[in-house]
Design a protein around this motif. Structure first.
Motif, PDB file in Angstrom:
ATOM      1  N   HIS A  82       0.550  -1.289   0.058  1.00 33.21           N
ATOM      2  CA  HIS A  82       0.124   0.098  -0.168  1.00 33.21           C
ATOM      3  C   HIS A  82       0.551   1.538  -0.008  1.00 33.21           C
ATOM      4  CE1 HIS A  82      -3.831  -2.107   0.430  1.00 33.21           C
ATOM      5  NE2 HIS A  82      -3.538  -2.789   1.194  1.00 33.21           N
ATOM      6  N   LYS A 140      20.661  -4.551  10.605  1.00 32.79           N
ATOM      7  CA  LYS A 140      21.137  -3.925   9.179  1.00 32.79           C
ATOM      8  C   LYS A 140      21.977  -2.859   9.366  1.00 32.79           C
ATOM      9  CE  LYS A 140      16.368  -5.063   7.710  1.00 32.79           C
ATOM     10  NZ  LYS A 140      15.552  -4.861   6.726  1.00 32.79           N
ATOM     11  N   ASN A 184       2.152  11.333   9.471  1.00 35.71           N
ATOM     12  CA  ASN A 184       2.912  10.024  10.219  1.00 35.71           C
ATOM     13  C   ASN A 184       3.173  10.355  11.707  1.00 35.71           C
ATOM     14  OD1 ASN A 184       3.491   7.569   9.755  1.00 35.71           O
ATOM     15  ND2 ASN A 184       5.297   7.848   8.626  1.00 35.71           N
ATOM     16  N   ILE A 215      17.833  -5.024   0.714  1.00 35.68           N
ATOM     17  CA  ILE A 215      18.718  -3.898   0.018  1.00 35.68           C
ATOM     18  C   ILE A 215      19.365  -3.246   1.636  1.00 35.68           C
ATOM     19  CG2 ILE A 215      18.814  -1.724  -1.105  1.00 35.68           C
ATOM     20  CD1 ILE A 215      16.109  -2.708  -2.393  1.00 35.68           C
ATOM     21  N   PHE A 249       0.647   4.143   5.805  1.00 33.64           N
ATOM     22  CA  PHE A 249       0.569   4.137   4.299  1.00 33.64           C
ATOM     23  C   PHE A 249      -0.392   5.212   3.593  1.00 33.64           C
ATOM     24  CE2 PHE A 249       1.885  -0.278   5.117  1.00 33.64           C
ATOM     25  CZ  PHE A 249       2.982  -0.501   4.348  1.00 33.64           C
ATOM     26  N   ALA A 283       8.976   0.822   0.512  1.00 28.84           N
ATOM     27  CA  ALA A 283       8.187  -0.345   1.173  1.00 28.84           C
ATOM     28  C   ALA A 283       8.788  -1.508  -0.027  1.00 28.84           C
ATOM     29  CB  ALA A 283       6.805  -0.343   1.337  1.00 28.84           C
ATOM     30  N   ALA A 328       9.231  -5.214  -1.439  1.00 27.74           N
ATOM     31  CA  ALA A 328       8.829  -6.591  -1.109  1.00 27.74           C
ATOM     32  C   ALA A 328       9.815  -7.626  -0.632  1.00 27.74           C
ATOM     33  CB  ALA A 328       8.145  -7.030  -2.560  1.00 27.74           C
TER      34      ALA A 328
HETATM   35  O1  PMT Z   1       4.661   5.422   1.023  1.00 28.82           O
HETATM   36  P1  PMT Z   1       3.854   6.032   1.993  1.00 28.82           P
HETATM   37  O2  PMT Z   1       2.371   5.771   1.983  1.00 28.82           O
HETATM   38  O3  PMT Z   1       3.922   7.320   2.450  1.00 28.82           O
HETATM   39  O4  PMT Z   1       4.018   5.015   3.340  1.00 28.82           O
HETATM   40  C1  PMT Z   1       5.081   5.427   4.179  1.00 28.82           C
HETATM   41  C2  PMT Z   1       5.685   3.983   4.562  1.00 28.82           C
HETATM   42  C3  PMT Z   1       4.580   3.504   5.788  1.00 28.82           C
HETATM   43  C4  PMT Z   1       5.760   2.979   3.421  1.00 28.82           C
HETATM   44  C5  PMT Z   1       7.133   4.323   5.155  1.00 28.82           C
HETATM   45  O5  PMT Z   1       6.978   5.205   6.239  1.00 28.82           O
HETATM   46  C6  PMT Z   1       7.665   2.962   5.847  1.00 28.82           C
HETATM   47  O6  PMT Z   1       7.549   2.693   6.971  1.00 28.82           O
HETATM   48  N1  PMT Z   1       8.613   2.670   4.820  1.00 28.82           N
HETATM   49  C7  PMT Z   1       9.199   1.197   5.046  1.00 28.82           C
HETATM   50  C8  PMT Z   1       8.554   0.098   4.908  1.00 28.82           C
HETATM   51  C9  PMT Z   1       9.055  -1.376   4.993  1.00 28.82           C
HETATM   52  O7  PMT Z   1       9.412  -1.657   3.854  1.00 28.82           O
HETATM   53  O8  PMT Z   1       9.211  -1.581   6.377  1.00 28.82           O
HETATM   54  P2  PMT Z   1       9.920  -2.911   6.636  1.00 28.82           P
HETATM   55  O9  PMT Z   1      10.073  -2.843   8.007  1.00 28.82           O
HETATM   56  O10 PMT Z   1       9.541  -4.234   5.843  1.00 28.82           O
HETATM   57  O11 PMT Z   1      11.495  -3.027   6.252  1.00 28.82           O
HETATM   58  C10 PMT Z   1      12.526  -2.182   7.032  1.00 28.82           C
HETATM   59  C11 PMT Z   1      13.556  -1.642   6.209  1.00 28.82           C
HETATM   60  O12 PMT Z   1      14.215  -2.338   5.287  1.00 28.82           O
HETATM   61  C12 PMT Z   1      12.867  -0.621   5.260  1.00 28.82           C
HETATM   62  O13 PMT Z   1      13.773   0.642   5.434  1.00 28.82           O
HETATM   63  C13 PMT Z   1      12.808  -1.054   3.873  1.00 28.82           C
HETATM   64  O14 PMT Z   1      13.006  -0.108   2.935  1.00 28.82           O
HETATM   65  C14 PMT Z   1      14.053  -2.008   4.063  1.00 28.82           C
HETATM   66  N2  PMT Z   1      13.631  -3.193   3.131  1.00 28.82           N
HETATM   67  C15 PMT Z   1      12.950  -3.891   3.340  1.00 28.82           C
HETATM   68  C16 PMT Z   1      12.946  -5.243   2.486  1.00 28.82           C
HETATM   69  C17 PMT Z   1      14.028  -5.336   1.375  1.00 28.82           C
HETATM   70  N3  PMT Z   1      13.781  -6.439   0.744  1.00 28.82           N
HETATM   71  N4  PMT Z   1      14.798  -4.568   1.423  1.00 28.82           N
HETATM   72  C18 PMT Z   1      14.946  -3.424   1.965  1.00 28.82           C
HETATM   73  O15 PMT Z   1      15.850  -2.331   1.884  1.00 28.82           O
END
Ligand code: PMT
Length: 402
Positions: free
Chosen positions: A207, A337, A359, A303, A354, A272, A274
């Motif tokens: 989302h 990380k 926020n 990443i 989202f 965000a 996947a």
């Molecule tokens: O885009 P909006 O609608 O404004 O919403 C904002 C948000 C909720 C998306 C944003 O504030 C937020 O929380 N972004 C991170 C979302 C996320 O993927 O969180 P996570 O807890 O799953 O991941 C942790 C961190 O690792 C994040 O910085 C993510 O970018 C990074 N990650 C995760 C998975 C992956 N395969 N590679 C990554 O780099």
């Protein structure tokens, strides 16, 4: 200290211009006020003259007074280090957006090379009107800056988004923008969702709207940073002046981030991403059959974890989108990380996460610091994250010099 023009247009929030002029003058800035004719219905030149200690300019065609400059609007336009329109009415925005200049303030805005900031204030329906939004967009695209209105009670008796930001807030925002405190920093921001293809017509995603990441990119660029915005699909407008790298999948985002990582001073990962993608991507549309379908998923690269493992001098900021155990989960990610800090948001909270314009974030630092922020507009939350990045950058550089 700066030469600041405060341009006052006709709106009930004009009374707040007086407090702002007083604040800026006390901070030591030279302030000159220009008023539109409509502004005179809400506030008197005498008030602004008393608070700024300078003559107030109201008339493009004033032949009675001895002009200070041969052509007054041009003289003022050159004198200003920045122009602040407080409040910026829908009418005035429309005028500037369409290149109209029929009074002293609009001619001055048109003739200046200084940055111009519009502090928006109007009825919520007016603000939401597509014509007003289009004018704002037009102005953004050519480099004008905006101080967004806030939610709250409006003078017309309703409540909504349209209330002008508080003078204190405008003054500190102006200070950050004016001093370009992030000049010389190269900041990589990731934003939005990723899309993991199943077949040519279907994908897995989430989302994320991109609002949080784009707000960070916009504020960093406004503060003078060189910004590289690596974004999954999003409806948000790309902020002017940023290097925009559109991507679709986590793998594409990974490649793009790797490309810019070596030269980055800071990486802020608001995307965000996947965690999984379909193991098999079908090159033709999957046809439905009678029974259920099972998709096998495989892990995407993390990443952020990769960036943490390959960190040299960069400041690394992660986000944690959590639905439970927010602090514990965020602290786990911070450590695993190798981040400098992590912005944790509980995506189940109202007005947070989202797709929202606001926020609620807590910043956990590797130095065990905790900054628990209230619900803020994403631009303001972005500024608080950037403040933390800047502080860490300055500390690192001062330590290296000593
Ligand atoms: O885009 P909006 O609608 O404004 O919403 C904002 C948000 C909720 C998306 C944003 O504030 C937020 O929380 N972004 C991170 C979302 C996320 O993927 O969180 P996570 O807890 O799953 O991941 C942790 C961190 O690792 C994040 O910085 C993510 O970018 C990074 N990650 C995760 C998975 C992956 N395969 N590679 C990554 O780099």
């Amino acid at each position: 200290m700066a030469n600041i023009i405060v341009g006052v247009t006709g709106g009930i929030a004009a009374y707040k211009a007086a407090e702002l002029v007083s604040l800026l003058t006390k901070q030591g800035h030279a302030v000159r006020c220009l008023m539109t004719q409509a502004a005179g219905q809400f506030i008197t030149p005498l008030t602004l003259q008393t608070l700024s200690g300078n003559k107030v300019y109201t008339d493009l065609f004033n032949l009675h007074e001895e002009p200070e400059w041969q052509v007054e609007h041009v003289g003022l336009a050159h004198w200003a280090d920045c122009i602040l329109i407080v409040p910026a009415s829908a009418d005035f925005l429309g005028k500037v957006a369409h290149g109209l200049a029929d009074d002293l303030l609009s001619t001055c805005v048109m003739a200046t090379k200084a940055p111009v900031y519009f502090a928006l204030a109007m009825n919520d329906q007016m603000y939401a009107n597509p014509l007003v939004q289009r004018n704002i967009q037009l102005l953004r695209e050519v480099g004008y800056h905006f101080i967004e209105p806030e939610e709250g009670a409006l003078a017309c008796g309703t409540s909504g988004k349209g209330r002008m930001a508080a003078p204190q807030k405008i003054a500190s925002m102006l200070e950050r923008l004016r001093t370009q405190d992030m000049e010389h920093l190269r900041v990589v921001v990731t934003a939005g969702p990723t899309r993991e293809a199943i077949d040519p017509v279907r994908y897995l995603t989430n989302h994320s709207s991109g609002k949080m990441g784009y707000a960070i990119a916009r504020q960093a660029a406004n503060r003078g940073a060189e910004v590289i915005l690596i974004s999954g699909p999003s409806q948000e407008q790309v902020p002017p002046g940023v290097i925009y790298v559109p991507v679709q999948s986590a793998q594409e985002m990974f490649l793009a981030v790797q490309q810019y990582y070596g030269q980055a001073d800071a990486v802020i990962k608001a995307a965000a991403v996947a965690d999984y993608r379909p193991k098999q991507v079908f090159d033709r549309k999957l046809k439905k059959t009678e029974g259920d379908l099972t998709l096998e998923l495989e892990r995407n690269v993390d990443i952020l974890a990769w960036l943490g493992a390959h960190k040299t001098e960069q400041i690394l900021v992660g986000f944690a989108a959590e639905t439970d155990n927010v602090e514990q989960n965020a602290l786990g990610k911070l450590q695993r990380k190798h981040l400098d800090f992590i912005a944790a948001n509980d995506v189940t909270e109202a007005n947070s996460g989202f797709g929202k314009d606001t926020n609620k974030i807590a910043l956990y630092g590797a130095d065990h610091s905790v900054i628990d922020l209230p619900v803020l507009r994403k631009e303001d939350a972005a500024d608080r994250i950037l403040d933390a990045v800047l502080q860490l950058y300055q500390t690192k550089h001062t330590n290296r010099k000593n």
